[in-house]
Design a protein around this motif. Sequence first.
Motif, PDB file in Angstrom:
ATOM      1  N   GLN A  72       1.040  -1.338  -0.030  1.00  0.00           N
ATOM      2  CA  GLN A  72       0.014  -0.031  -0.037  1.00  0.00           C
ATOM      3  C   GLN A  72       0.777   1.171  -0.029  1.00  0.00           C
ATOM      4  O   GLN A  72       0.607   2.225  -0.535  1.00  0.00           O
ATOM      5  CB  GLN A  72      -0.852   0.126   1.213  1.00  0.00           C
ATOM      6  CG  GLN A  72      -2.020   1.314   1.221  1.00  0.00           C
ATOM      7  CD  GLN A  72      -2.792   0.941   2.346  1.00  0.00           C
ATOM      8  OE1 GLN A  72      -2.881   0.189   3.253  1.00  0.00           O
ATOM      9  NE2 GLN A  72      -3.698   2.157   2.317  1.00  0.00           N
ATOM     10  N   VAL A  73       2.062   1.078   0.697  1.00  0.00           N
ATOM     11  CA  VAL A  73       2.959   2.332   0.826  1.00  0.00           C
ATOM     12  C   VAL A  73       4.387   1.796   0.528  1.00  0.00           C
ATOM     13  O   VAL A  73       4.652   0.646   1.411  1.00  0.00           O
ATOM     14  CB  VAL A  73       2.782   3.279   1.858  1.00  0.00           C
ATOM     15  CG1 VAL A  73       2.853   2.240   3.299  1.00  0.00           C
ATOM     16  CG2 VAL A  73       3.441   4.448   1.829  1.00  0.00           C
ATOM     17  N   LEU A  74       5.255   2.590   0.197  1.00  0.00           N
ATOM     18  CA  LEU A  74       6.730   2.301   0.270  1.00  0.00           C
ATOM     19  C   LEU A  74       7.266   3.243   1.140  1.00  0.00           C
ATOM     20  O   LEU A  74       6.998   4.509   0.827  1.00  0.00           O
ATOM     21  CB  LEU A  74       7.285   2.335  -1.085  1.00  0.00           C
ATOM     22  CG  LEU A  74       6.953   1.247  -2.221  1.00  0.00           C
ATOM     23  CD1 LEU A  74       7.510   1.473  -3.448  1.00  0.00           C
ATOM     24  CD2 LEU A  74       6.944  -0.165  -1.646  1.00  0.00           C
ATOM     25  N   ILE A  75       7.727   3.075   2.271  1.00  0.00           N
ATOM     26  CA  ILE A  75       8.363   4.146   3.118  1.00  0.00           C
ATOM     27  C   ILE A  75       9.842   4.258   3.050  1.00  0.00           C
ATOM     28  O   ILE A  75      10.688   3.259   3.112  1.00  0.00           O
ATOM     29  CB  ILE A  75       8.081   3.777   4.643  1.00  0.00           C
ATOM     30  CG1 ILE A  75       6.605   3.526   4.715  1.00  0.00           C
ATOM     31  CG2 ILE A  75       8.775   4.775   5.538  1.00  0.00           C
ATOM     32  CD1 ILE A  75       6.246   2.765   5.924  1.00  0.00           C
ATOM     33  N   ALA A  76      10.394   5.358   2.351  1.00  0.00           N
ATOM     34  CA  ALA A  76      11.797   5.574   2.178  1.00  0.00           C
ATOM     35  C   ALA A  76      12.206   6.512   3.239  1.00  0.00           C
ATOM     36  O   ALA A  76      11.817   7.543   3.539  1.00  0.00           O
ATOM     37  CB  ALA A  76      12.009   6.153   0.691  1.00  0.00           C
ATOM     38  N   LEU A  77      13.406   6.247   3.647  1.00  0.00           N
ATOM     39  CA  LEU A  77      14.257   7.023   4.706  1.00  0.00           C
ATOM     40  C   LEU A  77      15.630   7.471   4.104  1.00  0.00           C
ATOM     41  O   LEU A  77      16.337   6.272   3.875  1.00  0.00           O
ATOM     42  CB  LEU A  77      14.197   6.366   6.070  1.00  0.00           C
ATOM     43  CG  LEU A  77      12.941   6.172   6.429  1.00  0.00           C
ATOM     44  CD1 LEU A  77      12.763   4.887   7.781  1.00  0.00           C
ATOM     45  CD2 LEU A  77      12.112   7.270   7.128  1.00  0.00           C
ATOM     46  N   SER A  78      15.911   8.470   4.269  1.00  0.00           N
ATOM     47  CA  SER A  78      17.430   8.810   3.908  1.00  0.00           C
ATOM     48  C   SER A  78      18.316   8.190   5.026  1.00  0.00           C
ATOM     49  O   SER A  78      18.243   8.496   6.109  1.00  0.00           O
ATOM     50  CB  SER A  78      17.685  10.066   3.282  1.00  0.00           C
ATOM     51  OG  SER A  78      17.391  11.086   4.495  1.00  0.00           O
ATOM     52  N   ARG A  79      19.626   8.153   4.506  1.00  0.00           N
ATOM     53  CA  ARG A  79      20.496   7.923   5.435  1.00  0.00           C
ATOM     54  C   ARG A  79      21.741   8.608   5.040  1.00  0.00           C
ATOM     55  O   ARG A  79      21.763   9.253   3.841  1.00  0.00           O
ATOM     56  CB  ARG A  79      21.323   6.396   5.113  1.00  0.00           C
ATOM     57  CG  ARG A  79      20.064   5.410   5.729  1.00  0.00           C
ATOM     58  CD  ARG A  79      19.833   5.182   7.018  1.00  0.00           C
ATOM     59  NE  ARG A  79      18.873   5.906   7.282  1.00  0.00           N
ATOM     60  CZ  ARG A  79      18.379   6.343   8.754  1.00  0.00           C
ATOM     61  NH1 ARG A  79      19.070   5.764   9.735  1.00  0.00           N
ATOM     62  NH2 ARG A  79      17.492   6.964   8.806  1.00  0.00           N
ATOM     63  N   ASP A  80      22.845   8.919   5.882  1.00  0.00           N
ATOM     64  CA  ASP A  80      23.899   9.751   5.785  1.00  0.00           C
ATOM     65  C   ASP A  80      24.927   9.432   4.553  1.00  0.00           C
ATOM     66  O   ASP A  80      25.581  10.097   4.307  1.00  0.00           O
ATOM     67  CB  ASP A  80      24.612  10.283   6.841  1.00  0.00           C
ATOM     68  CG  ASP A  80      23.686  11.167   7.671  1.00  0.00           C
ATOM     69  OD1 ASP A  80      23.069  11.807   7.285  1.00  0.00           O
ATOM     70  OD2 ASP A  80      23.854  10.784   8.940  1.00  0.00           O
ATOM     71  N   SER A  81      24.822   7.898   4.082  1.00  0.00           N
ATOM     72  CA  SER A  81      26.099   7.539   3.257  1.00  0.00           C
ATOM     73  C   SER A  81      25.517   6.143   2.778  1.00  0.00           C
ATOM     74  O   SER A  81      24.655   5.464   3.497  1.00  0.00           O
ATOM     75  CB  SER A  81      27.533   7.313   4.161  1.00  0.00           C
ATOM     76  OG  SER A  81      27.388   6.516   4.991  1.00  0.00           O
ATOM     77  N   ASP A  83      27.316   3.618   3.119  1.00  0.00           N
ATOM     78  CA  ASP A  83      27.746   2.631   4.228  1.00  0.00           C
ATOM     79  C   ASP A  83      26.481   2.448   5.249  1.00  0.00           C
ATOM     80  O   ASP A  83      26.309   1.589   5.866  1.00  0.00           O
ATOM     81  CB  ASP A  83      29.066   3.072   4.978  1.00  0.00           C
ATOM     82  CG  ASP A  83      30.229   2.504   4.271  1.00  0.00           C
ATOM     83  OD1 ASP A  83      30.209   1.691   3.036  1.00  0.00           O
ATOM     84  OD2 ASP A  83      31.391   3.064   4.305  1.00  0.00           O
ATOM     85  N   ASP A  84      26.030   3.620   5.596  1.00  0.00           N
ATOM     86  CA  ASP A  84      24.994   3.742   6.407  1.00  0.00           C
ATOM     87  C   ASP A  84      23.589   2.924   5.999  1.00  0.00           C
ATOM     88  O   ASP A  84      22.801   2.360   6.837  1.00  0.00           O
ATOM     89  CB  ASP A  84      24.407   5.017   6.631  1.00  0.00           C
ATOM     90  CG  ASP A  84      25.397   6.001   7.597  1.00  0.00           C
ATOM     91  OD1 ASP A  84      26.620   5.310   8.428  1.00  0.00           O
ATOM     92  OD2 ASP A  84      25.222   7.294   7.825  1.00  0.00           O
ATOM     93  N   VAL A  85      23.491   2.944   4.653  1.00  0.00           N
ATOM     94  CA  VAL A  85      22.494   2.102   3.919  1.00  0.00           C
ATOM     95  C   VAL A  85      22.554   0.844   4.367  1.00  0.00           C
ATOM     96  O   VAL A  85      21.932   0.201   4.962  1.00  0.00           O
ATOM     97  CB  VAL A  85      22.305   2.558   2.645  1.00  0.00           C
ATOM     98  CG1 VAL A  85      21.226   1.495   1.684  1.00  0.00           C
ATOM     99  CG2 VAL A  85      21.517   4.020   2.390  1.00  0.00           C
ATOM    100  N   ASP A  86      23.809   0.293   3.790  1.00  0.00           N
ATOM    101  CA  ASP A  86      24.200  -1.079   4.146  1.00  0.00           C
ATOM    102  C   ASP A  86      23.927  -1.527   5.496  1.00  0.00           C
ATOM    103  O   ASP A  86      23.737  -2.745   6.064  1.00  0.00           O
ATOM    104  CB  ASP A  86      25.540  -1.239   3.720  1.00  0.00           C
ATOM    105  CG  ASP A  86      25.653  -1.362   2.167  1.00  0.00           C
ATOM    106  OD1 ASP A  86      24.518  -1.584   1.435  1.00  0.00           O
ATOM    107  OD2 ASP A  86      26.931  -1.288   1.501  1.00  0.00           O
ATOM    108  N   VAL A  87      24.635  -0.666   6.531  1.00  0.00           N
ATOM    109  CA  VAL A  87      24.367  -0.985   8.027  1.00  0.00           C
ATOM    110  C   VAL A  87      23.086  -1.149   8.450  1.00  0.00           C
ATOM    111  O   VAL A  87      22.642  -2.126   9.016  1.00  0.00           O
ATOM    112  CB  VAL A  87      25.230  -0.015   9.037  1.00  0.00           C
ATOM    113  CG1 VAL A  87      24.907  -0.087  10.258  1.00  0.00           C
ATOM    114  CG2 VAL A  87      26.710   0.078   8.514  1.00  0.00           C
ATOM    115  N   ILE A  88      22.169  -0.158   8.200  1.00  0.00           N
ATOM    116  CA  ILE A  88      20.635  -0.492   8.536  1.00  0.00           C
ATOM    117  C   ILE A  88      20.275  -1.702   7.907  1.00  0.00           C
ATOM    118  O   ILE A  88      19.314  -2.211   8.484  1.00  0.00           O
ATOM    119  CB  ILE A  88      19.957   0.852   8.399  1.00  0.00           C
ATOM    120  CG1 ILE A  88      18.814   0.936   9.345  1.00  0.00           C
ATOM    121  CG2 ILE A  88      19.531   0.994   7.109  1.00  0.00           C
ATOM    122  CD1 ILE A  88      18.081   2.066   9.902  1.00  0.00           C
TER     123      ILE A  88
END
Length: 144
Positions: A72-81, A83-88
């Motif tokens: 119903q929805v895609l929730i997009a949240l930005s990260r600082d890098s 690497d931060d995307v991969d970590v989370i």
Amino acid sequence: MSTQIFVNITTTDLDRSKAFYTALGCEINPLFTDENAACVVWDEQVFFMVLTHEHFAQFTDKPLADPAQSAQVLIALSRDSRDDVDVIARAGLAAGGREPREPQDYGFMYSRTVEDPDGNILEFLYMDPAAAEQGPESYLADKA
């Protein structure tokens, strides 16, 4: 006062959801958490209200979508890098989430999709600051 966002999502297991989101680095605000709902704090402006299906149903007359079966929805949240995307993303996978698609790398933007244990879709992304300010064409022109 700046605008805050409260995203309401459903869960079949509130304790499991709280464990998942705290594994991603979020806090649970006990002032707005009970047996029906948990207030997941991402930062000072972004919150998820994770609600049991029964509690969520009190806020709408529409039938509830099962996030394990429907998007119903895609929730997009930005990260600082990147690497931060991969970590989370790795934290989400270790906490019981699943990654339904390969990471997406557009050069100016890098993203990974993780579904929480209920199937709610979270996209974590990093966008190059120049692309965020001037658009992806500007970023791509600088790389040509």
